[in-house]
Design an enzyme around this catalytic site. Structure first.
Site, PDB file in Angstrom:
ATOM      1  N   LYS A 170       0.815  -1.103   0.223  1.00 50.72           N
ATOM      2  CA  LYS A 170      -0.012  -0.061  -0.190  1.00 50.72           C
ATOM      3  C   LYS A 170       0.916   1.260  -0.027  1.00 50.72           C
ATOM      4  O   LYS A 170       1.414   1.558   0.976  1.00 50.72           O
ATOM      5  CB  LYS A 170      -1.027   0.053   1.146  1.00 50.72           C
ATOM      6  CG  LYS A 170      -2.147   0.897   1.203  1.00 50.72           C
ATOM      7  CD  LYS A 170      -1.975   2.202   0.838  1.00 50.72           C
ATOM      8  CE  LYS A 170      -1.663   3.122   1.752  1.00 50.72           C
ATOM      9  NZ  LYS A 170      -1.417   4.624   1.498  1.00 50.72           N
ATOM     10  N   GLY A 201      -4.584   3.356  -2.090  1.00 52.49           N
ATOM     11  CA  GLY A 201      -5.554   3.607  -1.501  1.00 52.49           C
ATOM     12  C   GLY A 201      -5.226   4.714  -0.270  1.00 52.49           C
ATOM     13  O   GLY A 201      -3.931   5.069  -0.222  1.00 52.49           O
ATOM     14  N   GLY A 207      -4.475   1.169   4.215  1.00 53.99           N
ATOM     15  CA  GLY A 207      -3.338   0.967   4.959  1.00 53.99           C
ATOM     16  C   GLY A 207      -3.775   0.129   6.152  1.00 53.99           C
ATOM     17  O   GLY A 207      -3.086  -0.903   6.668  1.00 53.99           O
ATOM     18  N   GLU A 245       9.865   1.801  10.386  1.00 52.44           N
ATOM     19  CA  GLU A 245      11.004   2.889   9.973  1.00 52.44           C
ATOM     20  C   GLU A 245      10.343   4.339  10.279  1.00 52.44           C
ATOM     21  O   GLU A 245       9.598   4.605   9.347  1.00 52.44           O
ATOM     22  CB  GLU A 245      11.341   2.546   8.870  1.00 52.44           C
ATOM     23  CG  GLU A 245      12.697   2.962   8.170  1.00 52.44           C
ATOM     24  CD  GLU A 245      13.674   2.186   8.985  1.00 52.44           C
ATOM     25  OE1 GLU A 245      14.417   2.724   9.738  1.00 52.44           O
ATOM     26  OE2 GLU A 245      13.771   1.009   8.837  1.00 52.44           O
ATOM     27  N   CYS A 279      14.070  11.344   6.309  1.00 48.30           N
ATOM     28  CA  CYS A 279      14.127  10.800   7.638  1.00 48.30           C
ATOM     29  C   CYS A 279      15.481  11.027   8.340  1.00 48.30           C
ATOM     30  O   CYS A 279      15.283  11.239   9.260  1.00 48.30           O
ATOM     31  CB  CYS A 279      13.343   9.594   7.684  1.00 48.30           C
ATOM     32  SG  CYS A 279      13.950   8.433   6.583  1.00 48.30           S
ATOM     33  N   GLU A 369      10.402  16.354  14.425  1.00 51.61           N
ATOM     34  CA  GLU A 369      10.583  16.119  12.883  1.00 51.61           C
ATOM     35  C   GLU A 369      10.019  17.282  12.157  1.00 51.61           C
ATOM     36  O   GLU A 369       8.671  17.471  12.254  1.00 51.61           O
ATOM     37  CB  GLU A 369      10.314  14.931  12.573  1.00 51.61           C
ATOM     38  CG  GLU A 369      10.772  14.573  11.180  1.00 51.61           C
ATOM     39  CD  GLU A 369      10.502  13.085  10.599  1.00 51.61           C
ATOM     40  OE1 GLU A 369       9.629  12.451  10.866  1.00 51.61           O
ATOM     41  OE2 GLU A 369      11.789  12.559  10.112  1.00 51.61           O
TER      42      GLU A 369
END
Ligand code: NAP
Ligand code: MG
Length: 462
Positions: A170, A201, A207, A245, A279, A369
């Site tokens: 996904k 989707g 998900g 992750e 990231c 972040e």
């Protein structure tokens, strides 16, 4: 504008169960460039059933044959290199040169690395009176973000397929066209039907259905910490394997003996690359107080040079989020030395390359972040202070240390709570394990360590 039909399930492009579509927008000009089906739980279920049915055959396929299919997949991706780069430019806004070298080039290399690993990995070993078999975990549900659309897919699908697992992907709603190209490459590479399946989707619909599906054995997720925590909880409740992750707030530690100009310039480039949507970006630059003003001036000059060269951020929501952080940083007492929250263009989700100085460790911009082209510069008093600041967030994904002497940098890096550290500008290594300490995640991707995530052991005693 092109309406893309169907989802790749059980070896063919099949119509979606429902009528809904997702609009794909070019973030550089805000135009809709296409639509893809918005898959539902019904589509996810069809894909998982196909993956389950394909598992016995694929897991029993000799590793050398799996390696040959992965090599064919790498070749099919390489044949589409230009189309991949153009697609990533269109749906993510990445500048063409960066799209070619990184967004297309890196995943082709990673796919190749798993063709090699499938051929050479010891899937069977002797331990005393035991033979230990490294067997595939089963059906993998992969949920990926938009920031490196193809890399994030390949970093999950290639090791899973090398291990003998089957996959349902996904991808992010913002970058589904790149995912469709990947499915096309899988098809051309001749993987058996059902071994890899794609359901486009929305996260909370497709998900979530994938993460919750009882017939998924392992969920591999890359994205925000907020969603990662939910997926970890779902997987924990079902006692299924999970790899997460998540985000980062990595420190770029410039020790007093370092080449200051080089460390600052490489540090700024690291943050601005991909418009700050990485990231592992070194979003906190740590400088000794005696060199602080010099470093800030260098950083401001370097960032200003990126003004014309970086692409937009992915969407309007992300742009609002990044601007909000810049404003919050200034409100908390940071000094704006380059860029700012104002839009540099009339169209497109652009944010100016921004440098915030006088940032202190407790500020939101030093802890959270941002995921945009925003560098924070913090001062430290001595090495112990630098270490405290470097380790003083919930994250621990990456980082950098610069020093005149490599051994000095290594000694510092060994004390950092983080999964990767680049020493004096060391190059990215696509075979080295990538993943986080603390809340940056669970598990590792890439290379042999990435392969073992998709394996479980069975020991026979003699
Ligand atoms: P996100 O929502 O966590 O998206 C990551 C993936 O998870 C996407 O495929 C997303 O689908 C899906 N998803 C969303 N909600 C879900 C749910 N309830 N169940 C299952 N899957 C779900 O991240 P984002 O909203 O795109 O970005 C927000 C922030 O996350 C960024 O600002 C950044 O800080 C961080 N981020 C980190 C990384 C990383 O590499 N570590 C990458 C991207 C973003 P949709 O695409 O439909 O939302
Ligand atoms: Mg989202």
């Amino acid at each position: 504008m092109k309406a893309h039909d169907g989802m790749y399930i059980d070896g063919a492009w099949r119509p979606a169960a429902g009528p809904d579509v997702i609009e794909v927008v070019n973030p550089a000009d805000e135009r809709v460039i296409g639509t893809v089906p918005a898959g539902t739980a019904e589509d996810v279920d069809a894909a998982v059933r196909a993956a389950r049915a394909a598992l016995p055959g694929w897991s029993a396929t000799p590793p050398a044959e799996r390696a040959a299919r992965l090599a064919a997949l790498r070749d099919a991706l390489a044949a589409r290199e230009e189309e991949i780069a153009e697609t990533v430019t269109a749906e993510l806004g990445a500048p063409p040169a960066f799209a070619r070298t990184v967004h297309a080039g890196l995943p082709i290399a990673v796919a190749g690395s798993y063709a090699d690993l499938a051929a050479t990995y010891a899937f069977e070993e002797k331990v005393g009176n035991s033979t230990v078999y490294h067997e595939p975990v089963g059906v993998v549900g992969a949920i990926t973000p938009w920031n490196y659309p193809l890399h994030q897919i390949v970093a999950k699908a290639a090791p899973a397929l090398a291990a003998g697992c089957t996959v349902v992907l996904k991808p992010a709603e913002d970058t589904p066209l790149t995912a469709r190209l990947f499915a096309g490459a899988v098809d051309e590479a001749g993987l058996p039907a059902g071994v890899f399946n794609l359901v486009t989707g929305l996260g909370p619909v497709a998900g979530q259905a994938l993460a919750e599906h009882p017939d998924v054995d392992l969920v591999s997720f890359t994205g925000s910490t907020a969603v990662g925590k939910r997926i970890g909880a779902i997987a924990g409740g079902a006692v299924k394997r999970v790899a997460l992750e998540l985000g980062g707030k990595s420190a770029n530690v410039i020790l007093p003996s370092a080449d200051l100009a080089r460390a600052v310039n490489v540090g700024v480039a690291n943050v601005m690359s991909n418009s700050g949507q990485t990231c592992s970006a070194w979003t906190r630059m740590l400088v000794h107080r005696d060199q602080y003003e010099e470093a800030v001036a260098l950083a401001a000059t370097a960032a200003a040079k990126y003004g014309e060269r970086i692409g937009p951020v992915v969407n309007a929501k992300q742009r609002a989020r990044v601007r909000g952080y810049i404003e919050k940083g200034v409100a908390e007492g940071a000094r704006l030395v380059s860029g700012g929250p104002e839009s540099p263009c009339e169209r497109g989700y652009f944010v100016s390359p921004t440098v915030l100085a006088d940032v202190t460790p407790g500020m939101a911009v030093a802890q959270e972040e941002i995921f945009g082209p925003v560098l924070t510069v913090l001062r430290y008093d001595d090495e112990e202070d630098a270490l405290r600041i470097a380790n003083g967030t919930v994250y621990g994904l990456a980082g950098a240390v610069w020093a005149g002497d490599e051994a000095e940098a290594v000694a510092f890096a060994r004390r950092m709570d983080t999964g990767q550290v680049d020493i004096n500008g060391g190059r990215f290594n696509p075979l080295a394990p990538f993943g986080g300490y603390k809340q940056s995640g669970v598990g590792r991707e890439l290379g042999a360590h990435g392969l073992t995530e998709y394996l479980q052991t069975k020991s026979l005693q003699f």
